[in-house]
Design a protein around this motif. Sequence first.
Motif, mmCIF file in Angstrom:
data_model
loop_
_atom_site.group_PDB
_atom_site.id
_atom_site.type_symbol
_atom_site.label_atom_id
_atom_site.label_comp_id
_atom_site.label_asym_id
_atom_site.label_seq_id
_atom_site.Cartn_x
_atom_site.Cartn_y
_atom_site.Cartn_z
ATOM 1 N N LYS A 18 0.872 -1.188 0.000
ATOM 2 C CA LYS A 18 0.000 0.000 0.000
ATOM 3 C C LYS A 18 0.898 1.224 0.000
ATOM 4 C CE LYS A 18 -4.231 -1.091 2.341
ATOM 5 N NZ LYS A 18 -4.633 -1.341 3.710
ATOM 6 N N GLY A 19 0.647 2.176 -0.867
ATOM 7 C CA GLY A 19 1.450 3.393 -0.915
ATOM 8 C C GLY A 19 2.915 3.066 -1.114
ATOM 9 N N SER A 20 3.747 3.594 -0.234
ATOM 10 C CA SER A 20 5.194 3.393 -0.379
ATOM 11 C C SER A 20 5.613 2.021 0.153
ATOM 12 C CB SER A 20 5.945 4.496 0.390
ATOM 13 O OG SER A 20 5.583 4.406 1.753
ATOM 14 N N ARG A 21 4.667 1.365 0.831
ATOM 15 C CA ARG A 21 5.008 0.089 1.448
ATOM 16 C C ARG A 21 4.829 -1.055 0.456
ATOM 17 N NH1 ARG A 21 2.952 -2.316 7.237
ATOM 18 N NH2 ARG A 21 2.803 -4.358 6.305
ATOM 19 N N GLY A 22 5.852 -1.864 0.329
ATOM 20 C CA GLY A 22 5.786 -2.996 -0.596
ATOM 21 C C GLY A 22 4.960 -4.125 -0.027
ATOM 22 N N GLU A 23 4.851 -5.170 -0.809
ATOM 23 C CA GLU A 23 4.134 -6.377 -0.411
ATOM 24 C C GLU A 23 4.729 -6.948 0.885
ATOM 25 O OE1 GLU A 23 2.810 -9.580 -3.604
ATOM 26 O OE2 GLU A 23 4.866 -9.831 -2.930
ATOM 27 N N VAL A 24 3.863 -7.481 1.753
ATOM 28 C CA VAL A 24 4.352 -8.044 3.017
ATOM 29 C C VAL A 24 4.201 -9.565 2.990
ATOM 30 C CG1 VAL A 24 4.021 -8.119 5.519
ATOM 31 C CG2 VAL A 24 3.636 -5.987 4.290
ATOM 32 N N HIS A 25 5.281 -10.258 3.247
ATOM 33 C CA HIS A 25 5.219 -11.719 3.352
ATOM 34 C C HIS A 25 4.955 -12.064 4.812
ATOM 35 C CE1 HIS A 25 6.907 -12.781 -0.675
ATOM 36 N NE2 HIS A 25 7.207 -11.497 -0.602
ATOM 37 N N ALA A 26 3.688 -12.262 5.158
ATOM 38 C CA ALA A 26 3.341 -12.493 6.570
ATOM 39 C C ALA A 26 3.663 -13.924 6.995
ATOM 40 C CB ALA A 26 1.871 -12.177 6.803
ATOM 41 N N LEU A 27 3.403 -14.899 6.120
ATOM 42 C CA LEU A 27 3.771 -16.296 6.401
ATOM 43 C C LEU A 27 4.568 -16.810 5.209
ATOM 44 C CD1 LEU A 27 0.368 -17.644 7.873
ATOM 45 C CD2 LEU A 27 2.371 -16.860 9.159
ATOM 46 N N ARG A 28 5.723 -17.395 5.510
ATOM 47 C CA ARG A 28 6.651 -17.766 4.426
ATOM 48 C C ARG A 28 6.821 -19.271 4.253
ATOM 49 N NH1 ARG A 28 10.211 -13.423 3.060
ATOM 50 N NH2 ARG A 28 9.855 -11.593 4.346
ATOM 51 N N GLY A 29 5.803 -20.013 4.659
ATOM 52 C CA GLY A 29 5.903 -21.476 4.539
ATOM 53 C C GLY A 29 5.870 -22.102 5.916
ATOM 54 N N VAL A 30 4.671 -22.151 6.496
ATOM 55 C CA VAL A 30 4.523 -22.660 7.861
ATOM 56 C C VAL A 30 3.885 -24.045 7.821
ATOM 57 C CG1 VAL A 30 3.272 -22.336 10.040
ATOM 58 C CG2 VAL A 30 4.382 -20.389 8.955
ATOM 59 N N SER A 31 4.539 -25.000 8.469
ATOM 60 C CA SER A 31 3.965 -26.337 8.641
ATOM 61 C C SER A 31 3.893 -26.616 10.127
ATOM 62 C CB SER A 31 4.824 -27.385 7.946
ATOM 63 O OG SER A 31 4.846 -27.133 6.561
ATOM 64 N N LEU A 32 2.750 -27.087 10.552
ATOM 65 C CA LEU A 32 2.543 -27.290 11.987
ATOM 66 C C LEU A 32 1.527 -28.405 12.172
ATOM 67 C CD1 LEU A 32 2.995 -26.067 14.901
ATOM 68 C CD2 LEU A 32 1.017 -24.611 14.445
ATOM 69 N N SER A 33 1.818 -29.289 13.124
ATOM 70 C CA SER A 33 0.900 -30.386 13.400
ATOM 71 C C SER A 33 0.595 -30.356 14.893
ATOM 72 C CB SER A 33 1.607 -31.681 13.007
ATOM 73 O OG SER A 33 0.759 -32.756 13.272
ATOM 74 N N VAL A 34 -0.682 -30.299 15.235
ATOM 75 C CA VAL A 34 -1.058 -30.213 16.644
ATOM 76 C C VAL A 34 -1.994 -31.373 16.985
ATOM 77 C CG1 VAL A 34 -2.051 -28.773 18.451
ATOM 78 C CG2 VAL A 34 -0.898 -27.688 16.531
ATOM 79 N N GLY A 35 -1.609 -32.135 17.982
ATOM 80 C CA GLY A 35 -2.374 -33.323 18.373
ATOM 81 C C GLY A 35 -3.392 -33.023 19.461
ATOM 82 N N LYS A 36 -4.337 -33.921 19.594
ATOM 83 C CA LYS A 36 -5.377 -33.863 20.628
ATOM 84 C C LYS A 36 -4.761 -33.625 22.002
ATOM 85 C CE LYS A 36 -9.677 -36.324 20.847
ATOM 86 N NZ LYS A 36 -10.432 -37.470 20.487
ATOM 87 N N GLY A 37 -5.352 -32.756 22.786
ATOM 88 C CA GLY A 37 -4.880 -32.519 24.146
ATOM 89 C C GLY A 37 -3.763 -31.488 24.270
ATOM 90 N N GLU A 38 -3.284 -30.973 23.119
ATOM 91 C CA GLU A 38 -2.180 -30.003 23.180
ATOM 92 C C GLU A 38 -2.691 -28.581 23.460
ATOM 93 O OE1 GLU A 38 1.045 -30.494 22.995
ATOM 94 O OE2 GLU A 38 1.386 -32.307 21.813
ATOM 95 N N PHE A 39 -1.911 -27.849 24.220
ATOM 96 C CA PHE A 39 -2.154 -26.433 24.483
ATOM 97 C C PHE A 39 -0.941 -25.691 23.909
ATOM 98 C CE2 PHE A 39 -3.343 -23.349 28.229
ATOM 99 C CZ PHE A 39 -3.356 -22.295 27.345
#
Length: 225
Positions: A18-39
């Motif tokens: 936007k404006g003078s600000r270029g594109e933002v790469h907010a997530l660059r390749g996230v892999s995550l596995s969360v099992g039952k019971g995890e906090f």
Amino acid sequence: MSESVLEMNGVKKRYPGKGSRGEVHALRGVSLSVGKGEFVALHGPSGCGKSTLLLAAGGLLRPDVGTIAINGQDLYSLNNSNRARFRAANLGFVFQQFHLIPYLDVLGNLMVTEVATGQSANAKKRAEAILEQFGMAARAGHHPSELSVGEQQRLALARAVFANASILFADEPTGNLDRDNATIVLDYMKEFAGNGGVVVMVTHDDRALEHASQKVSLVDGRIKE
Ligand code: ADP
């Protein structure tokens, strides 16, 4: 690992410049596995992509690349209305804006999925028991605007319990709370995970981090191993 509930694979998300600000790469390749019971506590510096990850995992923001599945259901292969239905049936949110419905009272907010499907007397009894358990019984007839921030957080949690959500997403749930209320909310979330649910929480709070069973550190759109 125990039965997997959340599976993220190679998730990327960019925001247009936007404006003078270029594109933002907010997530660059996230892999995550969360099992039952995890906090899970997701932490990292401001701007590293935590909220983007939470929104994408919660079925609220489509990634550009990668897949996100909950209980084996690929979220973004669903059309918008089916994804909204899947969210209502399986996901709970404790966000700063709470997603509470201002014109319904506490009981109505708790039973919101039931209200849509026609409420039964049994459901009402169950809702009242959950309000009791969350210390909110005396507030059943109040509207969200009449509740304290701590009570609003608790109501959002109670709603996830009522809906039998399998996963709860929380964005800085202790951010606006005093110590006692923060402890109450963290204990409820821990209990939710302990009962076979999953909690994915974004937090800066060291006490909240201590409650987590898994800490995920995000830096510049990537998970730090
Ligand atoms: P965090 O929650 O860790 O602070 P965010 O996921 O909110 O990080 O943001 C990651 C990056 O994406 C930041 O640089 C932020 O400015 C940018 N960003 C977030 N939302 C938007 C948006 N809607 N439009 C443009 N840029 C955004």
